[in-house]
Design a protein around this motif. Sequence first.
Motif, mmCIF file in Angstrom:
data_model
loop_
_atom_site.group_PDB
_atom_site.id
_atom_site.type_symbol
_atom_site.label_atom_id
_atom_site.label_comp_id
_atom_site.label_asym_id
_atom_site.label_seq_id
_atom_site.Cartn_x
_atom_site.Cartn_y
_atom_site.Cartn_z
ATOM 1 N N PHE A 1 -16.865 35.947 -37.406
ATOM 2 C CA PHE A 1 -18.082 35.202 -38.303
ATOM 3 C C PHE A 1 -18.622 34.072 -37.688
ATOM 4 C CE2 PHE A 1 -14.904 36.897 -40.993
ATOM 5 C CZ PHE A 1 -15.688 37.472 -42.365
ATOM 6 N N THR A 2 -19.972 34.207 -37.956
ATOM 7 C CA THR A 2 -20.609 32.893 -37.242
ATOM 8 C C THR A 2 -20.530 31.658 -37.976
ATOM 9 O OG1 THR A 2 -22.661 33.566 -38.392
ATOM 10 C CG2 THR A 2 -22.531 34.548 -36.298
ATOM 11 N N ALA B 1 -6.318 45.313 -41.117
ATOM 12 C CA ALA B 1 -7.270 44.039 -40.784
ATOM 13 C C ALA B 1 -6.682 42.977 -41.274
ATOM 14 C CB ALA B 1 -8.545 44.290 -41.560
ATOM 15 N N ASP B 2 -6.586 42.047 -40.320
ATOM 16 C CA ASP B 2 -5.950 40.868 -40.320
ATOM 17 C C ASP B 2 -7.180 39.651 -40.115
ATOM 18 O OD1 ASP B 2 -4.054 39.035 -40.630
ATOM 19 O OD2 ASP B 2 -3.208 39.329 -38.574
ATOM 20 N N PHE B 3 -7.300 38.607 -41.213
ATOM 21 C CA PHE B 3 -7.961 37.756 -41.209
ATOM 22 C C PHE B 3 -7.735 36.470 -40.599
ATOM 23 C CE2 PHE B 3 -10.182 33.811 -43.056
ATOM 24 C CZ PHE B 3 -11.459 34.046 -42.643
ATOM 25 N N HIS B 4 -8.264 35.984 -39.657
ATOM 26 C CA HIS B 4 -7.856 34.498 -39.052
ATOM 27 C C HIS B 4 -8.812 33.493 -39.241
ATOM 28 C CE1 HIS B 4 -4.771 36.407 -36.333
ATOM 29 N NE2 HIS B 4 -5.534 37.684 -36.373
ATOM 30 N N PRO B 5 -8.492 32.419 -39.982
ATOM 31 C CA PRO B 5 -9.521 31.367 -40.237
ATOM 32 C C PRO B 5 -10.022 30.428 -39.081
ATOM 33 C CG PRO B 5 -7.308 30.799 -41.083
ATOM 34 C CD PRO B 5 -7.209 32.085 -40.374
ATOM 35 N N HIS B 6 -10.709 29.864 -39.160
ATOM 36 C CA HIS B 6 -11.572 28.924 -38.157
ATOM 37 C C HIS B 6 -10.580 27.903 -38.025
ATOM 38 C CE1 HIS B 6 -12.657 26.909 -41.838
ATOM 39 N NE2 HIS B 6 -12.732 25.553 -41.244
ATOM 40 N N LYS B 7 -10.799 26.987 -36.955
ATOM 41 C CA LYS B 7 -10.126 26.130 -36.379
ATOM 42 C C LYS B 7 -10.789 25.040 -35.929
ATOM 43 C CE LYS B 7 -6.052 28.574 -34.843
ATOM 44 N NZ LYS B 7 -5.214 28.983 -33.721
ATOM 45 N N ARG B 8 -10.721 23.838 -36.361
ATOM 46 C CA ARG B 8 -11.520 22.644 -35.981
ATOM 47 C C ARG B 8 -10.938 21.613 -35.107
ATOM 48 N NH1 ARG B 8 -16.206 22.276 -38.903
ATOM 49 N NH2 ARG B 8 -16.288 23.294 -40.882
ATOM 50 N N HIS B 9 -11.753 20.892 -34.138
ATOM 51 C CA HIS B 9 -11.310 19.974 -33.366
ATOM 52 C C HIS B 9 -10.649 18.771 -34.053
ATOM 53 C CE1 HIS B 9 -12.304 21.632 -29.580
ATOM 54 N NE2 HIS B 9 -13.621 21.857 -30.103
ATOM 55 N N PHE B 10 -9.226 18.347 -34.109
ATOM 56 C CA PHE B 10 -8.625 17.451 -34.799
ATOM 57 C C PHE B 10 -8.831 17.368 -36.391
ATOM 58 C CE2 PHE B 10 -9.668 15.328 -30.795
ATOM 59 C CZ PHE B 10 -8.650 15.178 -30.286
ATOM 60 N N PHE B 11 -8.951 18.673 -36.796
ATOM 61 C CA PHE B 11 -9.093 19.194 -38.202
ATOM 62 C C PHE B 11 -10.459 18.699 -38.971
ATOM 63 C CE2 PHE B 11 -4.575 19.002 -37.261
ATOM 64 C CZ PHE B 11 -4.223 20.485 -37.409
ATOM 65 N N PHE C 1 -13.643 17.826 -36.896
ATOM 66 C CA PHE C 1 -14.984 17.717 -35.912
ATOM 67 C C PHE C 1 -15.410 19.335 -36.046
ATOM 68 C CE2 PHE C 1 -12.904 14.020 -34.128
ATOM 69 C CZ PHE C 1 -13.767 13.228 -34.573
ATOM 70 N N ARG C 2 -16.205 19.632 -34.947
ATOM 71 C CA ARG C 2 -16.965 20.949 -34.744
ATOM 72 C C ARG C 2 -15.765 22.149 -34.430
ATOM 73 N NH1 ARG C 2 -21.228 20.858 -30.161
ATOM 74 N NH2 ARG C 2 -20.782 23.069 -30.468
ATOM 75 N N MET C 3 -16.186 23.047 -34.852
ATOM 76 C CA MET C 3 -15.161 24.206 -34.771
ATOM 77 C C MET C 3 -14.567 24.630 -33.383
ATOM 78 S SD MET C 3 -16.126 27.115 -37.590
ATOM 79 C CE MET C 3 -17.724 27.336 -37.460
ATOM 80 N N SER C 4 -13.454 24.578 -32.992
ATOM 81 C CA SER C 4 -13.021 25.232 -31.852
ATOM 82 C C SER C 4 -12.746 26.585 -31.888
ATOM 83 C CB SER C 4 -11.790 24.523 -31.506
ATOM 84 O OG SER C 4 -10.643 24.811 -32.444
ATOM 85 N N GLN C 5 -12.732 27.292 -32.940
ATOM 86 C CA GLN C 5 -12.619 28.957 -33.138
ATOM 87 C C GLN C 5 -13.272 29.114 -34.402
ATOM 88 O OE1 GLN C 5 -8.587 30.116 -33.011
ATOM 89 N NE2 GLN C 5 -9.192 32.298 -33.176
ATOM 90 N N HIS C 6 -13.959 30.081 -34.229
ATOM 91 C CA HIS C 6 -14.728 30.713 -35.284
ATOM 92 C C HIS C 6 -13.621 31.479 -36.193
ATOM 93 C CE1 HIS C 6 -18.869 29.415 -35.160
ATOM 94 N NE2 HIS C 6 -18.470 29.529 -33.700
ATOM 95 N N SER C 7 -13.637 31.905 -37.326
ATOM 96 C CA SER C 7 -12.961 32.966 -38.034
ATOM 97 C C SER C 7 -13.359 34.195 -37.893
ATOM 98 C CB SER C 7 -13.019 32.500 -39.521
ATOM 99 O OG SER C 7 -14.433 32.911 -39.999
ATOM 100 N N PHE C 8 -12.196 35.106 -37.871
ATOM 101 C CA PHE C 8 -12.548 36.300 -37.488
ATOM 102 C C PHE C 8 -11.516 37.611 -37.830
ATOM 103 C CE2 PHE C 8 -9.448 34.787 -34.248
ATOM 104 C CZ PHE C 8 -8.513 35.766 -34.117
ATOM 105 N N PHE C 9 -12.061 38.608 -37.830
ATOM 106 C CA PHE C 9 -11.047 39.825 -38.260
ATOM 107 C C PHE C 9 -10.341 40.651 -37.093
ATOM 108 C CE2 PHE C 9 -13.525 40.536 -42.353
ATOM 109 C CZ PHE C 9 -12.499 40.198 -43.117
ATOM 110 N N ASN C 10 -9.259 40.844 -37.020
ATOM 111 C CA ASN C 10 -8.805 41.789 -36.077
ATOM 112 C C ASN C 10 -8.595 43.044 -36.783
ATOM 113 O OD1 ASN C 10 -8.407 40.593 -33.510
ATOM 114 N ND2 ASN C 10 -6.324 39.761 -34.088
ATOM 115 N N ILE C 11 -9.121 44.119 -36.409
ATOM 116 C CA ILE C 11 -9.197 45.482 -37.321
ATOM 117 C C ILE C 11 -8.932 46.463 -36.336
ATOM 118 C CG2 ILE C 11 -10.743 46.971 -38.427
ATOM 119 C CD1 ILE C 11 -12.759 44.823 -38.934
#
Length: 185
Positions: free
Chosen positions: A15-16, A132-142, A144-154
């Motif tokens: 996801f963007t 399909a497995d959804f992984h939520p986004h991650k942020r720097h220090f919870f 700040f900016r996103m360190s990892q976008h959310s994504f699906f593993n399909i």
Amino acid sequence: MPPPAKAKPPMKMEFTMNSLRNTALTLDDDTLHYEIVTRFWHSNITKINKFDMETRELTTVAEIEGLQTREPRVRFGGDKGQWIAADEFVKYDAEHAGGTFAAPGGVQYRWKTHKGRMQLVRADDPEKKPIADFHPHKRHFFVFRMSQHSFFNIEPVPEITEALDRLIASYLLVERRRRDTRIRR
């Protein structure tokens, strides 16, 4: 004797943005590209568009009317499709966040939560192995900016790659309902 064939790795669709109404969902190599957009002049209709790499065209594969309301409706197939209530398309689970929907081949799939993450499984699978497995986004220090976008593993299962339009529409409906119930508690 040749070694056994390796299993294909899962497709990672990223996801963007974190919005359910305005985002894009793409593979790493951009062979599949979906755009989820809600225009400000039609603020009640969320369209799911698929980008065809060969013809360079966006095709509307699904529409959700009233995604942020209590009674949304879904339409597949563009303007030629029929509106159906979201409750008919996705049979929501009363106790948990999730629901069941049918793919075009008649196979039933179920969204469920496992350790706080959404997973898609076949309804008739006794092992409940996630497709399909959804992984939520991650942020720097919870914060700040996103360190990892959310994504699906399909998983590269042929019947689910054919039903990606319905997978995305059902995910948007189930996730919107999950977010709304989390706020009301």
